[in-house]
Design a protein around this motif. Structure first.
Motif, mmCIF file in Angstrom:
data_model
loop_
_atom_site.group_PDB
_atom_site.id
_atom_site.type_symbol
_atom_site.label_atom_id
_atom_site.label_comp_id
_atom_site.label_asym_id
_atom_site.label_seq_id
_atom_site.Cartn_x
_atom_site.Cartn_y
_atom_site.Cartn_z
ATOM 1 N N ARG A 179 1.068 -1.170 -0.026
ATOM 2 C CA ARG A 179 0.068 -0.092 0.101
ATOM 3 C C ARG A 179 1.036 1.244 -0.074
ATOM 4 O O ARG A 179 0.663 2.306 -0.749
ATOM 5 C CB ARG A 179 -1.023 -0.010 1.278
ATOM 6 C CG ARG A 179 -2.104 -0.975 1.287
ATOM 7 C CD ARG A 179 -2.956 -0.918 2.221
ATOM 8 N NE ARG A 179 -3.659 0.380 2.225
ATOM 9 C CZ ARG A 179 -4.485 0.809 3.413
ATOM 10 N NH1 ARG A 179 -4.899 -0.034 4.264
ATOM 11 N NH2 ARG A 179 -5.072 1.782 3.151
ATOM 12 N N SER B 88 2.496 1.675 -3.466
ATOM 13 C CA SER B 88 1.695 2.134 -4.441
ATOM 14 C C SER B 88 1.467 3.686 -4.303
ATOM 15 O O SER B 88 1.517 4.327 -5.425
ATOM 16 C CB SER B 88 0.207 1.433 -4.090
ATOM 17 O OG SER B 88 -0.649 2.007 -5.065
ATOM 18 N N LYS B 89 1.251 4.304 -3.161
ATOM 19 C CA LYS B 89 1.271 5.543 -3.018
ATOM 20 C C LYS B 89 2.654 6.437 -3.305
ATOM 21 O O LYS B 89 2.395 7.231 -4.025
ATOM 22 C CB LYS B 89 0.931 5.963 -1.398
ATOM 23 C CG LYS B 89 -0.467 5.496 -0.935
ATOM 24 C CD LYS B 89 -0.765 5.727 0.484
ATOM 25 C CE LYS B 89 -2.156 5.441 0.932
ATOM 26 N NZ LYS B 89 -2.417 5.601 2.145
#
Length: 217
Positions: free
Chosen positions: A190, A193-194
């Protein structure tokens, strides 16, 4: 806590990085001022560390992650390519006038923009080694424009070898720092991805700014 809007991040990146490398390959050392082989190595190291466009391209290439073997392949592709065009141009086998240099600089900026857009739009990057090689050829022209501005005379070969060695040393130092950090981030999907998304938006904005600024002179 509200997330910082991506548009503001891009604007901040443009303000901080934009003017810094509009013309990244202008020679700042007077011809003849480089002292011996070690001096050329030092100039190569200085140029790659100050060359925000080359480093941001590498960052864009490596940002999506991958195995150590894949990262080594990408870095090797970039190294071989820019070393090739640097050598061909420095030895006079490929000439580049002022207009050609300007468009090469614009193409270098475009390479950052393209890689950033790929990071945002594509999920698979199996073709990236070949693409990195092609863009590396263009980056080599940027290195060559710097080297050619020193007025090399009969010192072409030692200057070429020393400068290119310095570039590779500086690049290796940056990659050695960058890759472990990216690998740590990659273990948290996560977060990764950011980071990829936000960084790529910034890279695309900076690359577009440089491309237009360099193309119009």
């Amino acid at each position: 806590m509200k997330p910082f809007p991506a548009s503001r991040v891009v604007l901040l990146a443009l303000v901080l990085l934009g003017p810094a490398a509009v013309h990244a390959h202008e020679v700042e050392v007077a011809p003849g001022a480089v002292d011996g082989f070690a001096g050329w190595v030092g100039e190569g190291i200085r140029h790659i560390l100050e060359g925000a466009d080359h480093l941001l391209f590498l960052f864009a290439v490596l940002l999506v992650g991958g195995t150590f073997r894949r990262i080594l392949l990408l870095v090797t592709s970039f190294t071989l390519a820019h070393s090739l065009t640097l050598a061909l141009t420095a030895l006079g086998w490929w000439t580049l006038d002022a207009r050609g240099t300007r468009w090469a600089e614009a193409a270098i900026a475009a390479s950052i923009l393209y890689m950033a857009l790929e990071n945002l739009l594509l999920r698979r990057h199996g073709h990236r080694a070949g693409l990195t090689f092609l863009f590396g050829l263009v980056h080599g022209l940027g290195f060559a424009s710097v080297l050619g501005g020193y007025g090399l005379g009969t010192a072409v070969v030692p200057a070429l070898v020393g400068f290119n060695l310095g570039v590779e040393v500086g690049q290796a130092v940056v990659v050695a720092f960058l890759v472990p950090v990216l690998r740590i981030v990659q273990r948290r999907p996560r977060l990764h991805s950011k980071v990829v998304r936000l960084s790529s938006i910034c890279l695309a904005g900076v690359g577009l700014y440089w491309m237009v600024a360099r193309a119009v002179g």
